[in-house]
Design a protein around this motif. Structure first.
Motif, PDB file in Angstrom:
ATOM      1  N   ILE A 176       0.871  -1.185   0.000  1.00  0.00           N
ATOM      2  CA  ILE A 176       0.000   0.000   0.000  1.00  0.00           C
ATOM      3  C   ILE A 176       0.900   1.225   0.000  1.00  0.00           C
ATOM      4  O   ILE A 176       1.783   1.349   0.844  1.00  0.00           O
ATOM      5  CB  ILE A 176      -0.904   0.033   1.243  1.00  0.00           C
ATOM      6  N   MET A 177       0.693   2.130  -0.944  1.00  0.00           N
ATOM      7  CA  MET A 177       1.531   3.316  -1.079  1.00  0.00           C
ATOM      8  C   MET A 177       0.685   4.571  -0.866  1.00  0.00           C
ATOM      9  O   MET A 177      -0.333   4.751  -1.534  1.00  0.00           O
ATOM     10  CB  MET A 177       2.093   3.410  -2.498  1.00  0.00           C
ATOM     11  N   LYS A 178       1.158   5.422   0.039  1.00  0.00           N
ATOM     12  CA  LYS A 178       0.537   6.745   0.184  1.00  0.00           C
ATOM     13  C   LYS A 178       1.383   7.698  -0.652  1.00  0.00           C
ATOM     14  O   LYS A 178       2.533   7.976  -0.298  1.00  0.00           O
ATOM     15  CB  LYS A 178       0.578   7.192   1.642  1.00  0.00           C
ATOM     16  N   LEU A 179       0.848   8.178  -1.746  1.00  0.00           N
ATOM     17  CA  LEU A 179       1.603   9.033  -2.662  1.00  0.00           C
ATOM     18  C   LEU A 179       1.013  10.441  -2.646  1.00  0.00           C
ATOM     19  O   LEU A 179      -0.183  10.621  -2.460  1.00  0.00           O
ATOM     20  CB  LEU A 179       1.559   8.450  -4.074  1.00  0.00           C
ATOM     21  N   GLY A 180       1.878  11.418  -2.902  1.00  0.00           N
ATOM     22  CA  GLY A 180       1.386  12.795  -2.949  1.00  0.00           C
ATOM     23  C   GLY A 180       1.312  13.385  -1.559  1.00  0.00           C
ATOM     24  O   GLY A 180       2.115  13.059  -0.684  1.00  0.00           O
ATOM     25  N   ARG A 181       0.296  14.229  -1.329  1.00  0.00           N
ATOM     26  CA  ARG A 181       0.329  15.025  -0.114  1.00  0.00           C
ATOM     27  C   ARG A 181      -1.044  15.611   0.182  1.00  0.00           C
ATOM     28  O   ARG A 181      -2.000  15.372  -0.552  1.00  0.00           O
ATOM     29  CB  ARG A 181       1.339  16.147  -0.301  1.00  0.00           C
ATOM     30  N   LEU A 192       4.871  10.924  -8.037  1.00  0.00           N
ATOM     31  CA  LEU A 192       4.276   9.596  -8.248  1.00  0.00           C
ATOM     32  C   LEU A 192       2.755   9.650  -8.281  1.00  0.00           C
ATOM     33  O   LEU A 192       2.125   8.913  -9.042  1.00  0.00           O
ATOM     34  CB  LEU A 192       4.729   8.631  -7.155  1.00  0.00           C
TER      35      LEU A 192
ATOM     36  N   LEU B 195       6.319  13.617 -14.982  1.00  0.00           N
ATOM     37  CA  LEU B 195       7.290  12.948 -14.113  1.00  0.00           C
ATOM     38  C   LEU B 195       8.648  13.648 -14.164  1.00  0.00           C
ATOM     39  O   LEU B 195       9.373  13.715 -13.160  1.00  0.00           O
ATOM     40  CB  LEU B 195       7.426  11.485 -14.538  1.00  0.00           C
ATOM     41  N   GLU B 428       9.189  12.163   5.906  1.00  0.00           N
ATOM     42  CA  GLU B 428       7.907  12.343   5.208  1.00  0.00           C
ATOM     43  C   GLU B 428       7.455  11.090   4.460  1.00  0.00           C
ATOM     44  O   GLU B 428       6.276  10.789   4.400  1.00  0.00           O
ATOM     45  CB  GLU B 428       8.024  13.521   4.218  1.00  0.00           C
ATOM     46  N   GLU B 432       8.879   2.176   1.561  1.00  0.00           N
ATOM     47  CA  GLU B 432       8.444   1.561   0.299  1.00  0.00           C
ATOM     48  C   GLU B 432       8.232   2.625  -0.786  1.00  0.00           C
ATOM     49  O   GLU B 432       8.429   2.339  -1.976  1.00  0.00           O
ATOM     50  CB  GLU B 432       7.190   0.702   0.499  1.00  0.00           C
ATOM     51  N   VAL B 433       7.868   3.841  -0.387  1.00  0.00           N
ATOM     52  CA  VAL B 433       7.706   4.916  -1.375  1.00  0.00           C
ATOM     53  C   VAL B 433       9.082   5.335  -1.907  1.00  0.00           C
ATOM     54  O   VAL B 433       9.255   5.585  -3.110  1.00  0.00           O
ATOM     55  CB  VAL B 433       6.930   6.113  -0.767  1.00  0.00           C
ATOM     56  N   LEU B 440      12.340   3.574 -10.009  1.00  0.00           N
ATOM     57  CA  LEU B 440      12.068   4.437 -11.176  1.00  0.00           C
ATOM     58  C   LEU B 440      13.361   5.060 -11.694  1.00  0.00           C
ATOM     59  O   LEU B 440      13.625   5.093 -12.896  1.00  0.00           O
ATOM     60  CB  LEU B 440      11.131   5.568 -10.789  1.00  0.00           C
TER      61      LEU B 440
END
Lengths: 463, 463
Positions: A176-181, A192, B195, B428, B432-433, B440
């Motif tokens: 599970i990835m929390k991306l952004g903000r 991402l 990107l 932050e 894994e992120v 990438l």
């Protein structure tokens, strides 16, 4: 692919109510809103949490079963179709609005939330979520993010991409990835979250989105501007933009589109119109919205507009928009078959592109209805045909794509590539650009289990 | 790393005028606008074309030499520093404006073009490029894209990302890639151009950018709003935004910032002000710009503003902005050392964040000047210190970062991570992120020759 093992494992893990395998239960998941046909999945899993999504991806990886994420199936490019069978992973049950923050001007939603429900909830708080795909009553916000959906108001407000602050995704490999903000600005690391937007369910499964909101404009003014023909309308449209006016919509309808509406709902559009523009402005006050509408309308009248009808209330406004919102379906009903395209050309090339579409329609003796968000160059070109003209329709579509690229446009403005356009992408993107994208896909999805076969042309079928 | 072979090969291929190796000639490329120190490169190549860039990357790969792309060296996070030696690849000679299209409302520029030069060229055509980093007179558009630069006007207009339609980049592996498009909308394939924006020269070398422009606003109004203290200013600021008013700037300056300006240019700012907001609005007409300014100003006056001074002409406007533009340098001159941070918190957390910064400054007995684009939550926190307080300064910065994350913010709003913040990124972003981003990076740059050591923390140095 070991589908029976996957079915057993998933039923054990998630319970039988979330796992559908009965053919009747699968049938509603065999199609989407494209013309791409019927693909019955082997299984449908209706996830209720990110943890469910993780389980599905783990079991699918273990058993080499493709997984196709699906919101509400309103996509127009076949992106949610299980073309290689396997599991359709439906997010329809994850449809809660988790948070609206007036102070931070944002909303946090689950992917299955209907876009119109999000809109009305935030409007009650004096906030505004601008992107308005015409399917807004039947599409999901997760689908909108996966497709980077647009809509009429994108002219002024931009597309979905401009409103996505963060996403939670489950990668094919299970993390599970929390991306952004949660902030308006931010440049920490690679973008991402932005890469997930528009990735059409091929890089990860969206389980939550954090959306930026803006203040709700207090006043909206809408007018129907009629023209004798398409050429007049398209020149008026570029003249409005060149004058530095940015209405919130400049929707164009050609005479084929008008005829289809007239046949279904007589009297809705002026009889003498050969083309129409739906012009809409918004502002903090009624005076300002009307002033901008007037300015744009007078540019239209200087450019051969026949008439400008201004909606006097919300009911009249709805009467203008309703036929536009259902136009895709109206056209579908008006012909045995329809292929709907979604091209974009640079602003200055709108009149030229419309002339080329007319010429292509004449060449192939086909009815081609063109409408769309012409203000930003995004045109929906709908080829209407039957069994006997299917070949000509294919050739016409191909020529429309070639003309689009010739005018330095792009083959998809908001519907995505999915299945239906994957063979056209080579017209626009160089082999090395496609290779780079394939490498990215592999980085996210090393076993190619997530929505395989979408976006990129089948190997060896290059044109 | 075989630098002498690389030097010989590049001199043969490009000619000696493009390849600098003399220590005096290298010296100007040893620093940037950060506090990160001096890193003398082994070579500087001043590319004049994408083909030159290709040659540099090919030779660098062959000889395992790191390549650090550099615009005009105005970056504040050490992104353009050759921390492992090798080649600084300067794009300063590629500074042509290749095209302005009024009809398509776009510009095509080489990366070394100074941002202010781009702005004034498009403004002559009645067009507007909104992003305005305060370094606009000495930064390059390629650097802006690599950093996803912001600036005061981002409050209304968004950051660089919102204006990049397409980029040409040379990948570390040597391919020239045309990414993105020339149209306003477009969803064909993954958003690779997006990107590249903000990737800080780690994924590819930008050799051309295609930028969206908007109509030039005809009227601008500017006011200096003074407050007794920072708390008053920060509450006024959130009140303006909560009222649904979106000025083009809401720049905040605290009393340390004011004192530094007063010491340098007496009489520029009101003596009784303990904090200031630079409020600016724009609109198609003077009446409207002024009306919006008035509305915002009256909200400020309801929230303890002492005074509102409205600029009567461009000269007065410039007198308000000039000290703000050079504030970073003024502060640098006012203390032996300075560390400048660039955090963002959600809008509603601005007053709380400012209180925490004040408390941290008191705790460590340091002068901490805070200013910035507070309207979007982006605060520049400048810790002023000397040799004797260097340890305390480090600890204060760390606490500022922790407080930012605690308030659900992000550690960089517009300066990037580069070298100076790479060890903070783990506060932050989850492991894994970071791993996904490293993967990438490897997809784009398998031999890790492009700007190595930036953005991601050195391995084994995790906090």
């Amino acid at each position: 692919m070991n589908i029976s093992a996957a079915r057993k494992k998933l039923t054990d893990l998630l319970g039988s109510s979330k796992v559908l395998a009965d053919p009747d239960a699968l049938e509603p998941y065999a199609r989407d809103a494209s013309h791409a046909g019927r693909y019955l999945p082997d299984l449908v899993v209706r996830a209720e949490s990110a943890a469910d999504v993780q389980q599905v991806l783990a079991v699918a990886t273990e058993n080499s079963v493709p997984v196709v994420p699906r919101g509400l199936g309103s996509g127009k490019s076949g992106g949610a179709l299980a073309i290689h069978g396997g599991i359709v992973l439906s997010l329809e049950k994850m449809n809660r609005l988790r948070e609206i923050s007036r102070d931070d001007m944002l909303a946090v939603a689950e992917p299955g939330l209907i876009t119109a429900d999000l809109m009305s909830a935030v409007e009650k708080e004096g906030l505004f979520y601008p992107p308005d795909p015409n399917s807004l009553n039947m599409c999901s916000i997760g689908g909108n993010v996966a497709a980077n959906a647009g809509g009429p108001r994108a002219l002024k407000y931009g597309v979905t991409r401009a409103y996505v602050l963060g996403v939670e995704v489950v990668l094919p490999t299970g993390e599970i990835m929390k991306l952004g903000r949660r902030t308006i600005k931010g440049v920490t690391g690679y973008d991402l979250a932005g890469l997930i937007v528009g990735s059409e369910g091929t890089l990860g499964v969206i389980t939550e989105v954090t959306l930026r909101l803006v203040p709700l404009p207090r006043a909206v003014e809408t007018a129907l501007v009629s023209f004798p023909d398409l050429d007049g309308a398209s020149h008026a449209l570029t003249a409005v933009l060149s004058a530095g006016i940015v209405p919130r919509t400049l929707e164009l309808l050609d005479h084929h589109a008008l005829d289809a509406v007239r046949a279904k709902t007589p009297g809705r559009f002026p009889e003498n119109a050969g083309a129409l523009i739906i012009l809409e402005t918004d502002a903090p006050s009624k005076e300002r919205a009307f002033e901008e509408l007037e300015k744009a309308a007078s540019v239209c009248l200087e450019h051969r507009a026949l008439d400008v009808l201004v909606a006097q209330d919300d009911a009249q406004r709805e009467k203008i928009w309703e036929p536009r919102r259902v136009l895709s379906m109206t056209l579908t009903e008006s012909a045995p078959k329809k292929m709907s395209e979604d091209i974009v050309v640079p602003r200055s090339k709108i009149p030229e592109m419309l002339r080329r579409v007319t010429a292509i329609a004449e060449k192939y003796k086909l009815r081609v209805a063109t409408y769309g968000h012409a203000g930003d160059g995004n045109l929906h070109v709908n080829v209407l045909y039957d069994e006997s003209s299917a070949d000509r329709a294919d050739r016409a579509i191909h020529e429309v794509m070639v003309a689009t690229i010739d005018l330095r446009g792009t083959i998809s403005g908001e519907h995505g590539i999915g299945l239906t356009k994957r063979e056209f992408i080579t017209l626009e993107q160089a082999p090395e650009v496609l290779e780079l994208q394939r490498a990215l896909k592999k980085t996210f999805d090393p076993h190619n289990i997530l929505n395989p076969g979408k976006i990129f042309p089948a190997r060896g079928v290059r044109e």
